[in-house]
Scaffold this active site. Structure first.
Site, short mmCIF file in Angstrom:
data_model
loop_
_atom_site.label_atom_id
_atom_site.label_comp_id
_atom_site.label_asym_id
_atom_site.label_seq_id
_atom_site.Cartn_x
_atom_site.Cartn_y
_atom_site.Cartn_z
N SER A 101 4.50 -6.54 -2.81
CA SER A 101 5.76 -5.90 -2.46
C SER A 101 6.60 -5.59 -3.71
CB SER A 101 6.52 -6.78 -1.46
OG SER A 101 7.57 -6.08 -0.86
N ASP A 240 10.18 0.13 -2.75
CA ASP A 240 9.59 -0.96 -3.54
C ASP A 240 8.09 -0.71 -3.66
OD1 ASP A 240 8.98 -1.52 -0.90
OD2 ASP A 240 9.11 -3.68 -1.15
N ASP A 242 5.31 -1.62 -2.27
CA ASP A 242 4.45 -1.26 -1.13
C ASP A 242 5.17 -0.40 -0.12
OD1 ASP A 242 6.11 -3.27 -0.10
OD2 ASP A 242 4.54 -4.11 1.17
N ASP A 244 7.78 -0.79 1.83
CA ASP A 244 8.25 -1.27 3.13
C ASP A 244 9.76 -1.47 3.14
OD1 ASP A 244 8.50 -3.64 1.68
OD2 ASP A 244 7.44 -4.88 3.14
#
Length: 451
Positions: A101, A240, A242, A244
């Protein structure tokens, strides 16, 4: 949480804590647990972000999945919510995302999604952990036609992009600045916003395996703020690693955090009668100004512990369709089952376009109170019992009395470290400092490790 799984899968320093050996076992045992009840050959999607360790862990994980007869669809670089979306819509047995992340490049992680597109339940994670800790691996070892097969599936990215575009509106005449964090959104955000007819400027779009989240992205929006001002963009959107989560920047260069984003989208849905139970789900960390704005608008709130996992649990159990965190995790359950930065960005731009209001106008309805958080190292045995200490309970009560409803205090233990977190919000920085420092001094005196 278990021994291996935290609130967001298994994480650690790549090749040190999260090794290829562990990734292989997670693939083998996770694939087995998630496909036990399948009547046909199980199908699992695997994706990763842009970290240098991603391909190493991907190879090991896929080998583990193949060893228990799973048909693996290799997606390559894709946003975490893209995996969740594809698992649901293509009726896969499970999905796996390799990402840490917003963490730096040296870290990585592995998180699983069930066939419903949601992150795994605790009992499923514990079942995988039991296999990891077993003295020996007794799972079946198929051979020949019993082994799994590997399918490269670049079409997955295109399908996810098309889905995102269908949720939006024509953004002609709007200039959007994008920061894709040198992460997973770098393969999709540009195309998606061009398909929506926006004019775009992009930074953080040249991943090299080591620069993910490095001075860019939702945790480092400073470059995006400058880009918005330089280009005269209508809004900036920072994802960010990833993708999400989302942090936005208004046309003046000011940050618009998850609280304000949720309010803007929630108010829009509420006015159209589309906000389920007229309620937004948020965590204890949401700003007092956010709560006051909801009250003024007549929107209800449901409050959970910190972590998008708990927000999603509350949304599922009570039938809510909007929730999230101050950090920028926003879940819009009408469209996807997990936080989706690009989806949220599209909805935010849609509200701007349909209302004709600037982002600064929309965000101005939420007055963000100054907030201060202090972490105090305490005896681990006391972090969950701090409120049982009379002096601590008394000083918190005294500070709350002084606030007279125009502020907020939150004292909570860390879930992973021997820390007590003391947070306060108030109308001015000076008041916040006073409340936090006064409580922190008493905590240190009573149960601090340095005493």
């Amino acid at each position: 949480m278990g021994k291996y799984f935290g609130t967001d899968g298994v994480r650690g320093e790549a090749n040190v804590e999260l090794t290829p050996e562990l990734a292989f076992k997670l693939g083998r045992f996770g694939g087995y647990v998630l496909s036990q009840h399948e009547t046909e050959r199980p199908k699992v999607f695997v994706a990763r972000d842009t970290r240098i360790s991603g391909e190493m862990l991907e190879s090991a994980l896929i080998a583990g999945l193949l060893s228990v007869g799973i048909e693996v669809y290799k997606l390559g670089v894709l946003a975490t919510p893209g995996v969740s979306y594809l698992v649901r819509t293509e009726k896969a047995s499970a999905g796996v995302m390799i990402s840490a992340s917003h963490n730096p490049a040296l870290d990585n992680g592995i998180k699983f999604f069930g066939n419903d597109g949601f992150k795994l339940a605790d009992d499923q994670e514990l079942e995988i952990e039991a296999l990891l800790d077993a003295p020996e691996d007794t799972l079946p070892r198929p051979s020949a036609e019993g082994l799994g097969t590997l399918v490269d599936y670049p079409e997955g990215l295109r399908k996810y992009e098309k889905f995102l575009v269908t949720t939006g509106t024509d953004l002609s005449g709007m200039t959007v600045a994008l920061d894709t964090a040198n992460g997973a959104a770098s393969v999709s955000a540009r195309d998606v916003f061009l398909d929506l007819n926006a004019e775009i400027a992009v930074i953080g779009e040249k991943p090299n395996g080591l620069n993910i989240n490095d001075g860019v992205g939702s945790t480092h929006p400073e470059q995006l703020q400058e880009l918005v001002k330089e280009t005269g963009a209508d809004l900036g959107l920072a994802f960010d690693g990833d993708s999400d989560r989302l942090i936005a920047v208004d046309e003046t260069g000011e940050i618009v955090d998850g609280d304000r984003i949720m309010f803007i989208i929630g108010k829009y849905l509420s006015e159209k009668g589309l906000l389920a139970h007229n309620t937004i789900v948020t965590t204890v960390m949401s700003n007092l100004g956010f709560h006051k704005a909801l009250d003024k608008q007549g929107i209800n709130k449901a409050i959970t512990a910190v972590g998008d996992r708990y927000v999603v649990e509350e949304m599922r159990s009570s039938g809510y369709n909007l929730g999230g965190e101050q950090s920028g995790h926003v879940i819009i359950m009408d469209y996807n089952t997990t936080g989706d930065g690009q989806l949220t960005a599209i909805q935010l731009a849609k509200v701007m376009k349909e209302t004709g209001k600037s982002l600064s106008e929309l965000a101005a309805e939420v007055t963000i109170y100054p907030q201060k958080l202090v972490n105090i190292r305490v005896e681990n045995s006391m972090k969950d019992r701090a409120m049982e200490v009379p002096a601590i309970a008394n000083i918190i009560a005294k500070m709350e009395d002084e606030m007279a409803g125009n502020g907020r205090i939150l004292v909570r233990p860390s879930g992973t470290e021997p820390l007590l977190r003391v947070m306060a919000e108030a109308p001015t920085d000076a008041e916040v400092d006073y409340y936090v420092d006064t409580i922190a001094d008493v905590v240190r005196t009573e149960i601090g490790c340095d005493n």
